[in-house]
Enzyme design. Structure first.
Site: not given
Ligand code: CTP
Length: 404
Positions: A217-218
């Site tokens: 993810g981020n």
């Protein structure tokens, strides 16, 4: 209504809201609503029925609004003022509205200041009913609600739940935050410059599964996209918000579609943009996804020191989507902002791209503010000052509206 000016960034700045309070036990929640409307920038003026004044004193609202509260239609010094209150309103909100109040509003009778203001004003009317479920369900109330709806009156709630009587059913006053959202949505629908438009906004990160409990993810918080969705709603647009897994509450009257992965986001956006006027792509889709997500949780093997996960390229959503008419992208960069943003502008066929340096103070992930530079397809560049994300959202929507 166009965007508030940068100095004037509150959603209800410059708006005069008249709040009518009638005699329900939920009247105490009107004090919270009153305070919220003030915090959103509105000037608020309160009118009450005598029954409401038995639940909450006019002094409470006077202190919250800094203005005299009108209860008695016949008070000598208010005799002229009572119609003026109705004339000053940009919006008239009745919360809570009792069954009696709905009957008065529907029939045009004016036994009290709330009903009188309802008849005298030409401002849009939002009603938040609150009553016992048997009164709400009674054919007389149903008919009054129908009459008011046909007349263009806006409704928020009532919700289902525990009522003052102890019974459970429909009749609970909508939450003050919801009513405040409904006021903003109503004003947008009546005077907003994006009314009749369908704006699609994407927000947040995606999470590409490694196994059932882990993902790639981020740090995207989704705040910029949510601010754009709210601002577009405030300007009267129908808004679809395609959001990755992020926490912010869905803004009132915004249709939210959950898109946990890039594949799901692409699919949701294909559907949403088919009938849209504009797409504002504020999401941070993950570029590479694990190619072979494990069906079961990955376990450490004895002596294992490294783990290799094969990643494959995700589709570029913006580049893949053919429409809609106005296309806006974001470029969050840590270096070479201008060159990177301009390259993406062309590759993704955008009208403009909103660039920001995520390493700059006050910008980037999880902040309430943003400092952006806009790069246009024609080659123009525009640097905007550090502003709240809500203000940046309006600046973007000003430029979208100009292109529609
Ligand atoms: N975007 C997209 N689909 C992707 C990745 C990004 O539609 N798979 C969109 C983003 O929502 C944003 C714009 O493209 O509006 C630019 O995203 P960004 O992550 O800055 O750039 P990338 O195109 O992914 O390029 P890079 O990661 O190399 O900077």
């Amino acid at each position: 209504m166009s965007a508030p000016s940068p100095a004037d960034l509150l959603p209800l700045a410059g708006r005069h809201v008249v709040l009518g309070v009638t005699g329900s036990i939920a009247a105490y929640k009107a004090a919270d609503l009153c305070s919220r409307l003030r915090q959103l920038g509105a000037a608020v003026e309160v009118v009450m029925t005598p029954a409401a004044a038995r639940f909450v004193t006019p002094l409470t609202f006077q202190a919250l609004t800094g203005r005299a509260v009108v209860v008695d239609v016949f008070a000598a010094d208010e005799a002229e003022a009572h119609v003026e209150v109705a004339r000053r309103a940009d919006a008239f909100v009745v919360a809570p509205a009792t069954a009696d109040c709905l009957a008065n509003l529907a029939s045009g009778q004016t036994p009290d200041m709330v009903a009188l203001t309802g008849l005298a004003t030409r401002a849009p009317l939002l009603v938040a009913p609150a009553m016992d479920n048997q009164m709400w369900e009674h054919p007389a109330t149903r008919a009054n609600v129908e009459t008011l709806r046909e007349r263009g009156v806006h409704f928020v709630g009532p919700g289902e739940g525990r009522l003052a009587s102890g019974r459970v059913g429909p009749g609970r006053l909508a939450e003050p935050a919801e009513i405040a959202g409904a006021v903003r949505a109503m004003l947008g629908q009546v005077i907003g410059d994006l009314r009749g438009r369908h704006v699609v906004v994407s927000a947040g990160p995606t999470q590409e599964p490694i196994d059932p409990v882990r993902f790639v993810g981020n740090h995207s918080s989704g705040r910029m996209g949510f601010a754009i969705a709210e601002a577009a709603r405030d300007r009267g647009a129908r808004v679809t918000l395609v959001a990755g897994p992020v926490a912010p509450e869905t803004p009132y009257a915004v249709e939210r579609v959950a898109a946990p992965t890039v594949a799901e986001m692409l699919c949701a956006l294909e559907k949403a943009t088919a009938s849209a006027d504009a797409l504002i792509m504020a999401a941070a889709p993950v570029d590479f996804r694990p190619l072979d997500p494990a069906a079961q949780k990955l376990k450490k093997l004895p002596g294992q020191e490294t783990l290799t996960i094969r990643l494959g390229k995700n589709p570029d959503i913006l580049a893949t989507l053919p429409g809609p008419r106005v296309r806006v992208g974001f470029a969050a960069e840590t270096e070479n902002l201008a060159a990177n943003a301009v390259a993406k502008l062309a590759a993704k066929r955008l009208d403009f791209i909103v660039g920001n340096d995520v390493t700059a103070p006050g910008s980037g992930f999880g902040t309430e503010t943003n400092e952006v530079t806009i790069f246009y397809a024609g080659g123009t560049v525009e640097q905007l000052p550090l502003m709240s994300k809500y203000a940046v959202a309006h600046a973007i929507l000003d430029r979208v509206a100009a292109r529609l």
